[in-house]
Design a protein around this motif. Sequence first.
Motif, short mmCIF file in Angstrom:
data_model
loop_
_atom_site.label_atom_id
_atom_site.label_comp_id
_atom_site.label_asym_id
_atom_site.label_seq_id
_atom_site.Cartn_x
_atom_site.Cartn_y
_atom_site.Cartn_z
N UNK A 127 1.04 -0.83 0.11
CA UNK A 127 -0.11 0.18 -0.39
C UNK A 127 1.32 1.72 -0.06
N UNK A 128 0.88 2.36 -0.92
CA UNK A 128 0.97 3.30 -1.18
C UNK A 128 0.53 4.82 -0.31
N UNK A 129 0.64 5.28 0.82
CA UNK A 129 -0.13 6.67 0.41
C UNK A 129 0.69 7.79 0.14
N UNK A 130 0.40 8.35 -1.16
CA UNK A 130 0.93 9.37 -1.88
C UNK A 130 0.70 10.87 -1.85
N UNK A 171 0.68 12.68 -10.60
CA UNK A 171 0.01 13.53 -10.30
C UNK A 171 1.01 14.10 -8.72
N UNK A 172 1.60 12.52 -8.73
CA UNK A 172 1.79 12.47 -7.12
C UNK A 172 4.06 12.84 -7.41
N UNK A 173 4.25 13.09 -5.20
CA UNK A 173 5.30 13.87 -5.76
C UNK A 173 6.11 13.16 -4.97
N UNK A 282 -4.11 8.74 -2.00
CA UNK A 282 -4.07 9.80 -1.48
C UNK A 282 -3.98 10.53 -0.26
N UNK A 283 -3.48 12.07 -0.03
CA UNK A 283 -3.91 12.17 1.83
C UNK A 283 -4.22 13.25 1.65
N UNK A 284 -5.41 13.40 0.87
CA UNK A 284 -6.13 14.48 0.46
C UNK A 284 -6.91 14.56 1.77
N UNK A 288 -8.70 10.16 -2.33
CA UNK A 288 -8.85 9.39 -3.92
C UNK A 288 -8.04 8.09 -3.20
N UNK A 289 -8.53 7.42 -3.57
CA UNK A 289 -8.28 5.94 -3.68
C UNK A 289 -8.29 4.71 -4.73
#
Length: 427
Positions: A127-130, A171-173, A282-284, A288-289
């Motif tokens: 699993x990745x948090x982006x 989209x992700x850093x 993502x971490x907003x 979104x997942x």
Amino acid sequence: MSEAAYPPSWYAASAMPLPQQPALEGALEDADVCILGAGYTGLSAALDLAEAGYRVVVLEAQRIGWGASGRNGGQAIVGYGCEQSRLEGLLGQEAARVLFDLSREGMDLLRARIARHGIPCDWRDGHAHVPIKPRQAHELRAGIVEMAQKYDYPLQWWDRRRLRDELESDRYLGAVYDPASGHLHPLEYAFGLARAALGAGVRIFERSPVVELVRGNRPRLRTPHGHVAADFAVIAGNAWLRGVAPELESRVMPVGTYIAATAPMGEDRARALIANDMAVADVNWALDYFRLSRDHRLLFGGRASYSSYPPPNLRGVMRRRIRAVFPQLDDLPIEYLWGGYVDISLNRAPHWGRLAPNVYFAQGFCGHGVASTGLAGRLIAEAIGGQSQRLDLFAKIPHAPFPGGRALRTPLLVLAMAWYRMRDALW
């Protein structure tokens, strides 16, 4: 599987059928434990209790796994819906560490049950948090250090280039990658737990909504056509609980969340999209997942709703959100679109404990229930068996009711969420 008994979804269309269980008719007086809810929490508690020799009855208002257990995003993540810093502030560092270690145990339990019972639920590791904003990337990298130092929990930081090797999105850093978390087919997992529970002697009654909890020396759960009296009762209705225990209902908010499943894209295209088949979020605040299905669809979730109605033009909204992450999938239509409720507590911490010495409950999973529900069921089973220390730690977490009561709590939450969405957009 026929979707008629379940809200239409890719999960319902692709799950291996489970025979319907009878509805409760008449009185049952011979149960040791009666459980409200045939989702992950109720089934997990039932399985542990039956294997310990208890006579267990489960009452389900709809069908097994009909609620969040059969509709969720399928992402199984170590930890809880709130940050560990929130638990530290509520209970202190030592207790927060114990709670985190218990969440790791919950993940181990999930994997062990899949293996032991041969549950065909498409388990995948990773699993990745982006992050999308530099602020988020900074916070995630600091969190890796904190989790290693305070909790002995190893996480990996992937820079943008490393993430791009696994995820075909610009989209992700970067990403915080957790190899110990993962994802699965939620409804298949619920069915697997139910098969194991039935095999252990649990009696499950579907289409049997509980309309009243009668408390006392032998609590009784009453349905429209019968009742069950038992030595212990367990309330595991979560966001779908209605009128049975008002003191529980006031401490969670049902929040709608939605998932789209695209048409199949083929194996080669899917492997190019998410090379290691991990789940991603993502971490907003309004996150979104997404992940891949076994038949090479993109399963993409998000777009929370704080009313009982789905957002307007939901299909168009989901298409735009998918396009923002994966513009190369613009040709893929959405074939399934569904939603359900998650139960959010005010502090986003788990809300587990007792209503009375013989009435237990668990709720407030806050979108992190795939693994922690199994832990909740186990701790409730332990407490019924006389070992309550671990459940008692969760019961110490303070929980306030949502302000405004039923009439105003939703508008107030909508205002709060608007602030967090603006924060996501601007900083």
